[in-house]
Design an enzyme around this catalytic site. Structure first.
Site, PDB file in Angstrom:
ATOM      1  N   ARG A 160      21.682  -4.320  -7.998  1.00  0.00           N
ATOM      2  CA  ARG A 160      20.348  -3.872  -8.430  1.00  0.00           C
ATOM      3  C   ARG A 160      20.426  -3.637  -9.930  1.00  0.00           C
ATOM      4  NH1 ARG A 160      16.453   0.514  -5.626  1.00  0.00           N
ATOM      5  NH2 ARG A 160      16.092  -1.367  -4.422  1.00  0.00           N
ATOM      6  N   HIS A 193      12.487  -9.045  -5.641  1.00  0.00           N
ATOM      7  CA  HIS A 193      13.097  -8.190  -4.613  1.00  0.00           C
ATOM      8  C   HIS A 193      13.185  -8.991  -3.307  1.00  0.00           C
ATOM      9  CE1 HIS A 193      14.669  -4.730  -2.823  1.00  0.00           C
ATOM     10  NE2 HIS A 193      13.654  -3.889  -2.897  1.00  0.00           N
ATOM     11  N   GLN A 252      13.706  -7.244   0.185  1.00  0.00           N
ATOM     12  CA  GLN A 252      12.516  -6.552   0.685  1.00  0.00           C
ATOM     13  C   GLN A 252      11.604  -7.537   1.419  1.00  0.00           C
ATOM     14  OE1 GLN A 252      11.576  -3.143   0.389  1.00  0.00           O
ATOM     15  NE2 GLN A 252      10.111  -3.858   1.891  1.00  0.00           N
ATOM     16  N   ASP A 307       2.502  -0.930  -3.700  1.00  0.00           N
ATOM     17  CA  ASP A 307       3.776  -0.411  -4.213  1.00  0.00           C
ATOM     18  C   ASP A 307       3.428   0.549  -5.350  1.00  0.00           C
ATOM     19  OD1 ASP A 307       6.463  -0.050  -4.907  1.00  0.00           O
ATOM     20  OD2 ASP A 307       6.670  -1.996  -5.894  1.00  0.00           O
ATOM     21  N   CYS A 325       6.629  -0.940   0.265  1.00  0.00           N
ATOM     22  CA  CYS A 325       8.085  -1.136   0.285  1.00  0.00           C
ATOM     23  C   CYS A 325       8.838   0.179   0.184  1.00  0.00           C
ATOM     24  CB  CYS A 325       8.506  -2.097  -0.828  1.00  0.00           C
ATOM     25  SG  CYS A 325       8.072  -1.493  -2.467  1.00  0.00           S
ATOM     26  N   ARG A 380      14.910  -3.688   6.850  1.00  0.00           N
ATOM     27  CA  ARG A 380      15.834  -4.003   5.747  1.00  0.00           C
ATOM     28  C   ARG A 380      17.252  -4.160   6.309  1.00  0.00           C
ATOM     29  NH1 ARG A 380      14.551  -2.514   0.516  1.00  0.00           N
ATOM     30  NH2 ARG A 380      16.471  -3.665   0.082  1.00  0.00           N
TER      31      ARG A 380
HETATM   32  N1   CP Z   1      12.278  -0.572  -1.046  1.00  0.00           N
HETATM   33  C1   CP Z   1      13.436  -0.306  -1.677  1.00  0.00           C
HETATM   34  O1   CP Z   1      14.135  -1.185  -2.188  1.00  0.00           O
HETATM   35  O2   CP Z   1      13.776   1.018  -1.652  1.00  0.00           O
HETATM   36  P1   CP Z   1      14.968   1.694  -2.457  1.00  0.00           P
HETATM   37  O3   CP Z   1      14.585   1.720  -3.905  1.00  0.00           O
HETATM   38  O4   CP Z   1      15.084   3.075  -1.864  1.00  0.00           O
HETATM   39  O5   CP Z   1      16.224   0.899  -2.246  1.00  0.00           O
HETATM   40  N1  NVA Z   2       8.540  -1.926  -7.791  1.00  0.00           N
HETATM   41  C1  NVA Z   2       9.450  -0.858  -7.473  1.00  0.00           C
HETATM   42  C2  NVA Z   2      10.161  -1.175  -6.202  1.00  0.00           C
HETATM   43  C3  NVA Z   2      11.122  -0.126  -5.751  1.00  0.00           C
HETATM   44  C4  NVA Z   2      11.815  -0.527  -4.490  1.00  0.00           C
HETATM   45  C5  NVA Z   2      10.425  -0.664  -8.633  1.00  0.00           C
HETATM   46  O1  NVA Z   2      10.843  -1.663  -9.224  1.00  0.00           O
HETATM   47  O2  NVA Z   2      10.761   0.478  -8.925  1.00  0.00           O
END
Ligand code: CP
Ligand code: NVA
Length: 311
Positions: free
Chosen positions: A103, A130, A133, A222, A262, A290
């Site tokens: 990430r 993502h 997701q 989101d 999400c 997930r």
């Molecule tokens: N939806 C998602 O990726 O959640 P987290 O940021 O908790 O991993």
């Molecule tokens: N769009 C959000 C998704 C988190 C899972 C972010 O990037 O923070």
């Protein structure tokens, strides 16, 4: 040859269907206490530049359940935090591990990691995509509507962000339509609009969220403030007024339409308590899926031998 999953389009339709079918199977088997060890004796590194609840815990749990070993890696505890390059890190980790999930803030970082790794790299959320997701989301759509996804319309309400990018691209794999309603300044990046078009996705843009949700089977939102955008909070909260998924927005929707988020949710901003806790919400199923979808993805990428299966 190793395969990286940096974008949802790194899977083709056939591969996507294969992953989802295995995810359904693993979900059913898990309920019956069956845990096939597709990752027996394999270690997977999980590098997080940003916070996570679902991605971290579903990957850690999933890798353990598949008989493998997950390593949570905070870049600040690695030499990465003291200036070792991503490319050198990639070469070293490739000598120990069977795969890496990362990430990152910048999508370029996961691309660089993949370029210099000899093992599969999975994007666990960058500023652009993502894919993990979206796998869970499509699994959840199939559970609710069956496998003929081309009949569905998904309405994305709010920020044209990383999750939205992957959702738009996924239309090219599934055949569903994606209606995107965002304030003009917060539409998805041109690069992703073009990529989606080129891939054969069915995406339409709307200014008014009511038009986007009309006839939609799934209404998806989101946060308005993705990780890394915290200093834009005031401008964003103002720009997104009118883009909240609440009971008034959903008043015209079919009774069998469902709501996705999400997570994490910012209750009272992009989604109301009544909606996220209400009968249309499928957000907890999405979060659960997930785990199953990522297990299936890892099994497909790494699990060439399941003779160790305990089933
Ligand atoms: N939806 C998602 O990726 O959640 P987290 O940021 O908790 O991993
Ligand atoms: N769009 C959000 C998704 C988190 C899972 C972010 O990037 O923070």
């Amino acid at each position: 040859m190793k395969k990286d999953i940096l974008s949802i389009l790194d899977l083709n339709s056939e591969e996507l269907t294969g992953v989802l079918a295995l995810a359904d199977k693993l979900k059913g088997e898990r309920k019956n206490g069956i845990f096939p060890e597709y990752l027996y004796k394999k270690s997977v590194g999980l590098i997080f530049e940003k916070a996570s609840t679902r991605t971290r815990i579903s990957f850690e749990t999933g890798i353990f359940e598949l008989g493998g070993h997950p390593l949570f890696l905070n870049p600040n505890d690695m030499q990465l935090g003291r200036g070792e390059t991503i490319s050198d890190t990639a070469k070293v980790l490739s000598r120990y591990l069977s795969a890496i999930m990362m990430r990152s803030y910048s999508h370029r970082t996961v691309e660089e990691l993949a370029l210099h790794s000899t093992i599969p790299v999975i994007n666990g959320l960058s500023d652009e995509e993502h894919p993990c997701q979206i796998l869970a989301d499509i699994m959840t759509m199939r559970e609710n509507f069956g496998n003929n996804l081309e009949d569905l319309t998904i309405a994305w309400i709010g920020d044209g962000n990383n999750v939205c990018d992957s959702l738009m691209l996924s239309s090219a794999l599934t055949g569903y339509r994606v209606n995107v309603a965002s304030p003009p300044a917060y539409r998805p990046k041109e690069k992703y609009i073009e990529l989606a078009e080129k891939a054969g996705a069915y995406v339409k843009f709307f200014d008014n969220p009511r038009d986007a949700v009309s006839g939609a089977d799934v209404i998806y939102t989101d946060t308005w403030i993705s990780m890394g955008r915290e200093n834009e909070k005031e401008a964003r909260v103002n720009a997104f007024k009118g883009y909240r998924v609440d009971e008034s927005l959903l008043a015209g929707c079919d009774s069998d339409s469902i709501v996705f988020h999400c997570l994490p949710a910012h209750r009272g901003e992009e989604i109301s308590d009544e909606v996220i806790d209400g009968p249309m919400s499928r957000v907890w199923d999405q979060a659960e899926n997930r785990l199953h979808a990522q297990k299936a993805l890892l099994a497909k990428l790494l699990g060439d031998d399941i003779s160790q299966s305990v089933s």
